[in-house]
Design a protein around this motif. Structure first.
Motif, PDB file in Angstrom:
ATOM      1  N   GLY A  42       0.811  -1.215   0.000  1.00 44.26           N
ATOM      2  CA  GLY A  42       0.000   0.000   0.000  1.00 44.26           C
ATOM      3  C   GLY A  42       0.841   1.260   0.000  1.00 44.26           C
ATOM      4  N   ARG A  46       0.906   4.216  -3.059  1.00 45.93           N
ATOM      5  CA  ARG A  46       0.711   5.650  -2.802  1.00 45.93           C
ATOM      6  C   ARG A  46       1.931   6.462  -3.228  1.00 45.93           C
ATOM      7  N   ARG A  52      -5.064   5.114  -7.737  1.00 48.40           N
ATOM      8  CA  ARG A  52      -5.377   3.800  -7.187  1.00 48.40           C
ATOM      9  C   ARG A  52      -6.044   2.904  -8.224  1.00 48.40           C
ATOM     10  N   GLN A  53      -6.927   3.468  -9.041  1.00 48.80           N
ATOM     11  CA  GLN A  53      -7.679   2.644  -9.984  1.00 48.80           C
ATOM     12  C   GLN A  53      -6.822   2.106 -11.123  1.00 48.80           C
ATOM     13  N   LEU A  79      -7.860  -4.162   4.164  1.00 49.44           N
ATOM     14  CA  LEU A  79      -8.123  -2.811   3.669  1.00 49.44           C
ATOM     15  C   LEU A  79      -7.361  -1.774   4.482  1.00 49.44           C
ATOM     16  N   THR A  84      -6.444   1.369   1.576  1.00 49.45           N
ATOM     17  CA  THR A  84      -7.314   1.595   0.432  1.00 49.45           C
ATOM     18  C   THR A  84      -8.743   1.267   0.828  1.00 49.45           C
ATOM     19  N   ASP A  85      -9.704   1.709   0.027  1.00 47.41           N
ATOM     20  CA  ASP A  85     -11.097   1.434   0.369  1.00 47.41           C
ATOM     21  C   ASP A  85     -11.685   0.281  -0.449  1.00 47.41           C
TER      22      ASP A  85
END
Length: 259
Positions: A42, A46, A52-53, A79, A84-85
């Protein structure tokens, strides 16, 4: 889902390795709760500056965490670690918890997808009997089955079943964990003037699999992604096909026959 992934199993420089992989063009990262590096993955996503997509993110839950409630809480924990969501693909890491807990886990992942926490549900190391129990339970089939897959261990019955049922096959250990000294692989490496890893990864891609090579070496990370300026001839693909040793050719745990 990008057709080439970057695996991070036993990677002790995960953040730097993922940053390098993203820099040279990988857009598919394959992690797992058991790898204990979701947070590093993660962080790398970032720091890469990529949206993110644009990165396809996979993780997995190992058998000791299987069960309905434990899987739901495990999704939330992943998560949080990734920061991330949503997670693009969540796999049941192995079938070693028994039928009841396998199905509980699968149902929990479907529920997590309905809640928007994950995008796709899949499995790993599943044999035909494990896939059939999902079908017999009246549940939708997984989107992916990630199995050990390379010329020495081709798992043909499982691959055929997956194709018949619309399940994408991902290939782990696609470059034999670096043990690429088979004479035929070496011969084709010389013929095409490419690394042995390139030969094995092209075999996987041309079979329609999604290979997941891993490395912590920047030069190797870059090299393993340079696969799209050549193809193996049909006769050379057939020659690699002759190397199949079935389960005897496995180099990993490969628990596809687990009860």
């Amino acid at each position: 889902m990008p057709m080439l992934g970057f695996g991070v199993y036993q990677n002790y420089t995960t953040k730097d390795s993922v940053l390098e992989a993203l820099r040279v063009g990988y857009r598919h990262i394959d992690s797992a709760q058991a790898y204990r590096n979701e947070a590093h993955v993660g962080d790398a996503i970032r720091e890469s500056g990529l949206p993110r997509q644009s990165v396809f993110l996979t993780t997995k839950c190992i058998n000791k965490t299987h069960g309905y409630e434990s899987t739901l809480s495990g999704v939330d924990a992943s998560l949080e670690r990734f920061g991330t969501d949503y997670i693009d693909l969540f796999l049941i890491h192995d079938p070693m918890s028994g039928q009841e807990r396998r199905l509980q886990t699968y149902r929990a992942l479907l529920e997590s997808r309905r809640a928007g926490k994950i995008r796709s549900v899949g499995v790993s190391n599943y044999g035909i009997k494990h896939l059939e129990e999902i079908k017999q339970a009246g549940l939708e089939m997984p989107s992916v089955n990630q199995i050990e897959l390379h010329p020495l261990c081709q798992q043909t019955p499982i691959v055929s079943y997956c194709r018949e049922n619309g399940i994408v096959v991902q290939a782990y250990c696609p470059i034999l964990r670096g043990k690429m000294d088979h004479p035929i692989v070496r011969e084709l490496s010389e013929k095409y003037r490419r690394d042995p890893a390139h030969v094995l990864l092209r075999w996987s891609l041309q079979k329609g699999y999604v290979p997941l090579p891993k490395s912590a070496t920047p030069a190797r990370i870059r090299s393993n992604a340079q696969l799209y300026d050549f193809e193996l001839h049909e006769s050379d693909m057939a020659q690699l096909d002759t190397l199949n040793e079935g389960k005897a050719g496995a180099i990993s745990w490969n628990p596809v026959d687990w009860d």
